[in-house]
Scaffold this motif. Structure first.
Motif, PDB file in Angstrom:
ATOM      1  N   UNK A 102      -6.815  37.146 -13.958  1.00  0.00           N
ATOM      2  CA  UNK A 102      -6.047  38.393 -13.902  1.00  0.00           C
ATOM      3  C   UNK A 102      -6.892  39.495 -14.535  1.00  0.00           C
ATOM      4  N   UNK A 103      -6.813  40.679 -13.972  1.00  0.00           N
ATOM      5  CA  UNK A 103      -7.436  41.851 -14.580  1.00  0.00           C
ATOM      6  C   UNK A 103      -6.315  42.543 -15.347  1.00  0.00           C
ATOM      7  N   UNK A 104      -6.304  42.303 -16.658  1.00  0.00           N
ATOM      8  CA  UNK A 104      -5.158  42.739 -17.455  1.00  0.00           C
ATOM      9  C   UNK A 104      -5.533  42.794 -18.929  1.00  0.00           C
ATOM     10  N   UNK A 105      -4.766  43.556 -19.662  1.00  0.00           N
ATOM     11  CA  UNK A 105      -4.919  43.642 -21.117  1.00  0.00           C
ATOM     12  C   UNK A 105      -3.926  42.676 -21.749  1.00  0.00           C
ATOM     13  N   UNK A 106      -4.463  41.553 -22.245  1.00  0.00           N
ATOM     14  CA  UNK A 106      -3.611  40.535 -22.866  1.00  0.00           C
ATOM     15  C   UNK A 106      -4.312  39.990 -24.098  1.00  0.00           C
ATOM     16  N   UNK A 107      -3.576  39.230 -24.883  1.00  0.00           N
ATOM     17  CA  UNK A 107      -4.187  38.538 -26.014  1.00  0.00           C
ATOM     18  C   UNK A 107      -5.286  37.611 -25.495  1.00  0.00           C
ATOM     19  N   UNK A 108      -6.412  37.595 -26.177  1.00  0.00           N
ATOM     20  CA  UNK A 108      -7.518  36.685 -25.884  1.00  0.00           C
ATOM     21  C   UNK A 108      -8.182  36.936 -24.528  1.00  0.00           C
ATOM     22  N   UNK A 123     -14.359  32.861  -6.880  1.00  0.00           N
ATOM     23  CA  UNK A 123     -13.452  33.516  -7.817  1.00  0.00           C
ATOM     24  C   UNK A 123     -12.430  34.365  -7.066  1.00  0.00           C
ATOM     25  N   UNK A 124     -11.270  34.494  -7.687  1.00  0.00           N
ATOM     26  CA  UNK A 124     -10.249  35.440  -7.237  1.00  0.00           C
ATOM     27  C   UNK A 124      -9.826  36.247  -8.452  1.00  0.00           C
ATOM     28  N   UNK A 125      -9.638  37.544  -8.248  1.00  0.00           N
ATOM     29  CA  UNK A 125      -9.154  38.400  -9.327  1.00  0.00           C
ATOM     30  C   UNK A 125      -7.865  39.072  -8.878  1.00  0.00           C
ATOM     31  N   UNK A 126      -6.898  39.093  -9.790  1.00  0.00           N
ATOM     32  CA  UNK A 126      -5.566  39.616  -9.502  1.00  0.00           C
ATOM     33  C   UNK A 126      -5.417  41.000 -10.127  1.00  0.00           C
ATOM     34  N   UNK A 127      -5.042  41.971  -9.300  1.00  0.00           N
ATOM     35  CA  UNK A 127      -4.713  43.319  -9.751  1.00  0.00           C
ATOM     36  C   UNK A 127      -3.226  43.523  -9.521  1.00  0.00           C
ATOM     37  N   UNK A 128      -2.539  44.088 -10.508  1.00  0.00           N
ATOM     38  CA  UNK A 128      -1.089  44.224 -10.416  1.00  0.00           C
ATOM     39  C   UNK A 128      -0.625  45.640 -10.161  1.00  0.00           C
ATOM     40  N   UNK A 129       0.652  45.791 -10.276  1.00  0.00           N
ATOM     41  CA  UNK A 129       1.357  47.051 -10.064  1.00  0.00           C
ATOM     42  C   UNK A 129       0.798  48.164 -10.947  1.00  0.00           C
ATOM     43  N   UNK A 130       0.768  49.373 -10.407  1.00  0.00           N
ATOM     44  CA  UNK A 130       0.200  50.520 -11.112  1.00  0.00           C
ATOM     45  C   UNK A 130       0.882  50.825 -12.443  1.00  0.00           C
TER      46      UNK A 130
END
Length: 177
Positions: A102-108, A123-130
């Protein structure tokens, strides 16, 4: 210096693009609302010979005039597919040994510049809702999360900008191996 004309850029035809070896990277867009963002990501995927895009949830699909405005024909070159549920898609990809992040701001999370690839993997990368980002259920299933470091006052980047940064970085890492 002289600016090059389009005919001098030696771009692939659609047929040449379809036959070309692809970067082993899949982009997953989940619940992306902006059709301009979707089109822009298609265009970025075309530029770097990305293998495939999955459009999930409420993400609009081609053909669509607003997507086409920014895709500039990339919907005809990039292999894409609609998958209703991102969680089911992630499970399916992982069953085929695709590493999903996931491309996200999370712990660790791993900062993008510190993320290392294994060239033997896809590889696959997940981009979520704006607004809401990658949903937590999807994050929980991923092999990890990658974060684009940001040093200013804003908390996020536009999704098309994020996709461009991530795709370019991973493309370069594949080229170096």
């Amino acid at each position: 210096m002289r600016k090059l004309e389009n005919v001098e850029l030696d771009r692939k035809s659609v047929t040449e693009f379809k036959e070309a070896a692809k970067t082993p990277l899949i982009l997953i867009l989940d619940d992306v609302r902006s059709l301009n963002n979707i089109g822009s990501i298609f265009r970025t995927a075309d530029a770097f010979l990305i293998e495939k895009i999955y459009l999930c949830g409420i993400t609009a699909v081609p053909p669509n005039k607003e997507i086409q405005k920014t895709a500039l024909g990339a919907t005809a070159t990039i292999d894409w597919e609609y998958a209703e549920n991102v969680v089911d898609l992630i499970k399916k990809l992982k069953e085929t040994s695709v590493a999903v992040y996931a491309i996200e701001q999370v712990e660790h999370s791993i900062f993008l510049q510190e993320f290392r690839i294994d060239v033997s993997k896809k590889y696959a990368v997940v981009f979520g809702n704006e607004v809401f980002g990658v949903n937590q259920d999807a994050v929980n299933l991923c092999d990890g999360t990658i974060e684009i470091p940001q040093l200013g006052t804003k908390h996020s980047l536009n999704i098309a900008v994020s996709a461009g940064i991530v795709v370019w970085d991973l493309f370069c890492k594949f080229l170096k191996k």
